[in-house]
Enzyme design. Structure first.
Site, PDB file in Angstrom:
ATOM      1  N   SER A 119       0.782  -3.986 -23.622  1.00 46.20           N
ATOM      2  CA  SER A 119       0.850  -2.621 -23.093  1.00 46.20           C
ATOM      3  C   SER A 119       0.581  -1.605 -24.187  1.00 46.20           C
ATOM      4  CB  SER A 119       2.198  -2.377 -22.428  1.00 46.20           C
ATOM      5  OG  SER A 119       3.225  -2.976 -23.149  1.00 46.20           O
ATOM      6  N   HIS A 140      -5.036  -4.883 -19.220  1.00 49.31           N
ATOM      7  CA  HIS A 140      -3.659  -4.444 -19.020  1.00 49.31           C
ATOM      8  C   HIS A 140      -3.360  -4.228 -17.540  1.00 49.31           C
ATOM      9  CE1 HIS A 140      -0.385  -1.205 -19.754  1.00 49.31           C
ATOM     10  NE2 HIS A 140       0.157  -2.391 -19.610  1.00 49.31           N
ATOM     11  N   GLU A 152      -6.330  -1.721 -16.858  1.00 47.69           N
ATOM     12  CA  GLU A 152      -6.985  -0.998 -17.954  1.00 47.69           C
ATOM     13  C   GLU A 152      -7.769  -2.029 -18.757  1.00 47.69           C
ATOM     14  OE1 GLU A 152      -4.541   2.551 -19.892  1.00 47.69           O
ATOM     15  OE2 GLU A 152      -3.339   0.743 -19.827  1.00 47.69           O
ATOM     16  N   ASN A 190       0.175   4.173 -20.747  1.00 46.13           N
ATOM     17  CA  ASN A 190       1.422   4.331 -21.502  1.00 46.13           C
ATOM     18  C   ASN A 190       1.415   5.524 -22.443  1.00 46.13           C
ATOM     19  OD1 ASN A 190       3.016   2.366 -20.332  1.00 46.13           O
ATOM     20  ND2 ASN A 190       2.019   0.757 -21.503  1.00 46.13           N
TER      21      ASN A 190
HETATM   22  N1  CAA Z   1       5.467  -8.523  -5.881  1.00 43.33           N
HETATM   23  C1  CAA Z   1       4.698  -8.395  -4.788  1.00 43.33           C
HETATM   24  N2  CAA Z   1       4.847  -7.408  -3.874  1.00 43.33           N
HETATM   25  C2  CAA Z   1       5.842  -6.545  -4.070  1.00 43.33           C
HETATM   26  C3  CAA Z   1       6.708  -6.614  -5.183  1.00 43.33           C
HETATM   27  C4  CAA Z   1       6.495  -7.678  -6.106  1.00 43.33           C
HETATM   28  N3  CAA Z   1       7.230  -7.816  -7.204  1.00 43.33           N
HETATM   29  N4  CAA Z   1       7.598  -5.599  -5.105  1.00 43.33           N
HETATM   30  C5  CAA Z   1       7.299  -4.924  -3.985  1.00 43.33           C
HETATM   31  N5  CAA Z   1       6.245  -5.472  -3.367  1.00 43.33           N
HETATM   32  C6  CAA Z   1       5.577  -5.013  -2.137  1.00 43.33           C
HETATM   33  C7  CAA Z   1       6.481  -5.191  -0.951  1.00 43.33           C
HETATM   34  O1  CAA Z   1       6.359  -6.490  -0.396  1.00 43.33           O
HETATM   35  C8  CAA Z   1       5.978  -4.113  -0.012  1.00 43.33           C
HETATM   36  O2  CAA Z   1       4.801  -4.541   0.649  1.00 43.33           O
HETATM   37  P1  CAA Z   1       4.413  -3.938   2.121  1.00 43.33           P
HETATM   38  O3  CAA Z   1       4.132  -2.482   1.922  1.00 43.33           O
HETATM   39  O4  CAA Z   1       3.205  -4.712   2.506  1.00 43.33           O
HETATM   40  O5  CAA Z   1       5.600  -4.197   2.994  1.00 43.33           O
HETATM   41  C9  CAA Z   1       5.547  -2.984  -0.972  1.00 43.33           C
HETATM   42  O6  CAA Z   1       5.349  -3.613  -2.254  1.00 43.33           O
HETATM   43  C10 CAA Z   1       6.614  -1.930  -1.071  1.00 43.33           C
HETATM   44  O7  CAA Z   1       7.824  -2.582  -1.481  1.00 43.33           O
HETATM   45  P2  CAA Z   1       9.262  -2.249  -0.917  1.00 43.33           P
HETATM   46  O8  CAA Z   1       9.170  -1.690   0.473  1.00 43.33           O
HETATM   47  O9  CAA Z   1      10.150  -3.431  -1.134  1.00 43.33           O
HETATM   48  O10 CAA Z   1       9.852  -1.182  -1.931  1.00 43.33           O
HETATM   49  P3  CAA Z   1       9.262   0.199  -2.345  1.00 43.33           P
HETATM   50  O11 CAA Z   1       8.558   0.900  -1.232  1.00 43.33           O
HETATM   51  O12 CAA Z   1      10.408   0.842  -3.018  1.00 43.33           O
HETATM   52  O13 CAA Z   1       8.141  -0.160  -3.438  1.00 43.33           O
HETATM   53  C11 CAA Z   1       7.376  -0.562  -5.614  1.00 43.33           C
HETATM   54  C12 CAA Z   1       8.415  -0.921  -4.577  1.00 43.33           C
HETATM   55  C13 CAA Z   1       5.995  -1.078  -5.164  1.00 43.33           C
HETATM   56  C14 CAA Z   1       7.783  -1.264  -6.904  1.00 43.33           C
HETATM   57  C15 CAA Z   1       7.306   1.007  -5.763  1.00 43.33           C
HETATM   58  O14 CAA Z   1       8.598   1.501  -5.995  1.00 43.33           O
HETATM   59  C16 CAA Z   1       6.430   1.459  -6.883  1.00 43.33           C
HETATM   60  O15 CAA Z   1       5.204   1.519  -6.759  1.00 43.33           O
HETATM   61  N6  CAA Z   1       7.049   1.831  -8.030  1.00 43.33           N
HETATM   62  C17 CAA Z   1       6.321   2.294  -9.225  1.00 43.33           C
HETATM   63  C18 CAA Z   1       5.780   1.112  -9.956  1.00 43.33           C
HETATM   64  C19 CAA Z   1       5.022   1.519 -11.193  1.00 43.33           C
HETATM   65  O16 CAA Z   1       4.885   2.669 -11.551  1.00 43.33           O
HETATM   66  N7  CAA Z   1       4.510   0.497 -11.901  1.00 43.33           N
HETATM   67  C20 CAA Z   1       3.804   0.698 -13.142  1.00 43.33           C
HETATM   68  C21 CAA Z   1       4.770   0.581 -14.263  1.00 43.33           C
HETATM   69  S1  CAA Z   1       3.976   0.845 -15.792  1.00 43.33           S
HETATM   70  C22 CAA Z   1       3.334  -0.638 -16.167  1.00 43.33           C
HETATM   71  O17 CAA Z   1       3.472  -1.627 -15.503  1.00 43.33           O
HETATM   72  C23 CAA Z   1       2.601  -0.645 -17.436  1.00 43.33           C
HETATM   73  C24 CAA Z   1       3.352  -0.921 -18.650  1.00 43.33           C
HETATM   74  O18 CAA Z   1       2.733  -1.359 -19.605  1.00 43.33           O
HETATM   75  C25 CAA Z   1       4.790  -0.633 -18.813  1.00 43.33           C
END
Ligand code: CAA
Length: 283
Positions: A119, A140, A152, A190
């Site tokens: 990352s 990424h 990315e 990031n």
């Molecule tokens: N694997 C697969 N699918 C998943 C999952 C997982 N771990 N977690 C959630 N989902 C799916 C669910 O099955 C659901 O699918 P449907 O819409 O088809 O039903 C969908 O995602 C939404 O999930 P939920 O209804 O359970 O929960 P939610 O609406 O609260 O969403 C979330 C969960 C997708 C995590 C959402 O909160 C989100 O997008 N959060 C932000 C995530 C983000 O910003 N990620 C980037 C982080 S930065 C990074 O990764 C880079 C780094 O280097 C740090």
């Protein structure tokens, strides 16, 4: 340079997600981890995720059977020797990643593309650990990998254009959108996201608001699915700290200094969702 076989190093949250998407996208996928129990746990979790998708009508029995047949696991790094592409998703730690790339460069064919899901660590520095830096590139993925649409693509100083093109094609075949970014600390996501999370932690530290109200303010005020403190717990507070340290050290600007409260939480082993305690508790 057409990739058919993909090796993945590390069966944690990211490696597992990449393995799921890779096998679902028709690539022969080999997931490596040192620990057999972690590999078994990953297979179970991928299976459960696929079943969940099936119950929502997002996939079919045939597609699941095919994906499962394409996904193998191993604890023997030497089995990676004939992969077209290897995506490293080990712990975000320079010395661990450097050793993996050194070993892979000994084991693999000179044609194997070596990608890192780092990352924030420099792809040019990682590539310098290998015999053939032209074959090394950054890929990424975002967490959770099956849901998040972005990859990315980071070209190191020596990455060949053919290698970059080949990983772009793989990302697109996995249904992702690929953006090209320069090999500068934090890359694009990031560089912007972590200072925002760090600033939210400063706001909490300074008593500007409660953690719940800060998250609510950002969720409702900027229309994001998670507030910054909730997202920090989701990413892992140790990962957030290590990325802030890379930004601080790599860009040499005090505006990237990690908030003392973030350091304190990590020192107290409050790492977020992964160990059930971060800014919030996850009983
Ligand atoms: N694997 C697969 N699918 C998943 C999952 C997982 N771990 N977690 C959630 N989902 C799916 C669910 O099955 C659901 O699918 P449907 O819409 O088809 O039903 C969908 O995602 C939404 O999930 P939920 O209804 O359970 O929960 P939610 O609406 O609260 O969403 C979330 C969960 C997708 C995590 C959402 O909160 C989100 O997008 N959060 C932000 C995530 C983000 O910003 N990620 C980037 C982080 S930065 C990074 O990764 C880079 C780094 O280097 C740090």
């Amino acid at each position: 340079m057409k990739v058919k076989k993909i090796g993945i190093i590390g069966a944690g949250q990211m490696g597992r997600g990449i393995a799921q998407v890779s096998s679902q996208s028709g690539f022969e996928t080999l997931l490596f981890d040192l620990n057999e129990e972690i590999l078994q746990d990953s297979k179970n979790r991928i299976s459960a995720q696929l079943q969940k998708d099936l119950s929502k009508g997002k996939t079919s029995e045939e597609a699941i059977t095919k994906a499962k047949s394409l996904l193998q696991t191993t604890t023997d790094l030497k089995k990676m020797h004939d992969m077209g592409l290897i995506i490293e998703a080990a712990t975000e730690n320079k010395s661990i990643k450097f050793k993996i790339f050194k070993d892979l460069s000994e084991i693999c064919s000179p044609k194997t593309i070596l990608a890192s899901n780092t990352s924030s660590i420099s792809i040019t520095e990682i590539a310098a650990q290998t015999k053939n830096p032209t074959q090394v590139v950054g890929m990424h993925f975002m967490n959770p990998v099956p849901v998040m649409k972005l990859v990315e693509g980071i070209s190191g100083l020596e990455t060949s254009p053919e290698v970059f093109k080949a990983v772009e094609e793989v990302a697109i075949a996995m249904g992702k959108t690929f953006v090209k970014v320069r090999d500068i600390p934090g890359f694009a996501v990031n560089r912007v996201l972590m200072p925002m999370i760090n600033e939210a932690i400063f706001a909490l530290y300074e008593g500007i608001s409660t953690k719940e109200d800060l998250d609510t303010a950002m969720k409702l005020g900027t229309n994001v699915p998670m507030g910054p403190l909730e997202l920090a717990d989701f990413i892992g507070l140790d990962t957030c700290l290590s990325i802030m340290e890379v930004l601080h050290e790599g860009l040499g600007d005090s505006k990237y200094r990690p908030c003392p409260l973030l350091k304190q939480y990590v020192a107290a082993s409050r790492l977020g969702r992964k160990n059930k305690r971060g800014f919030y508790d996850y009983p």
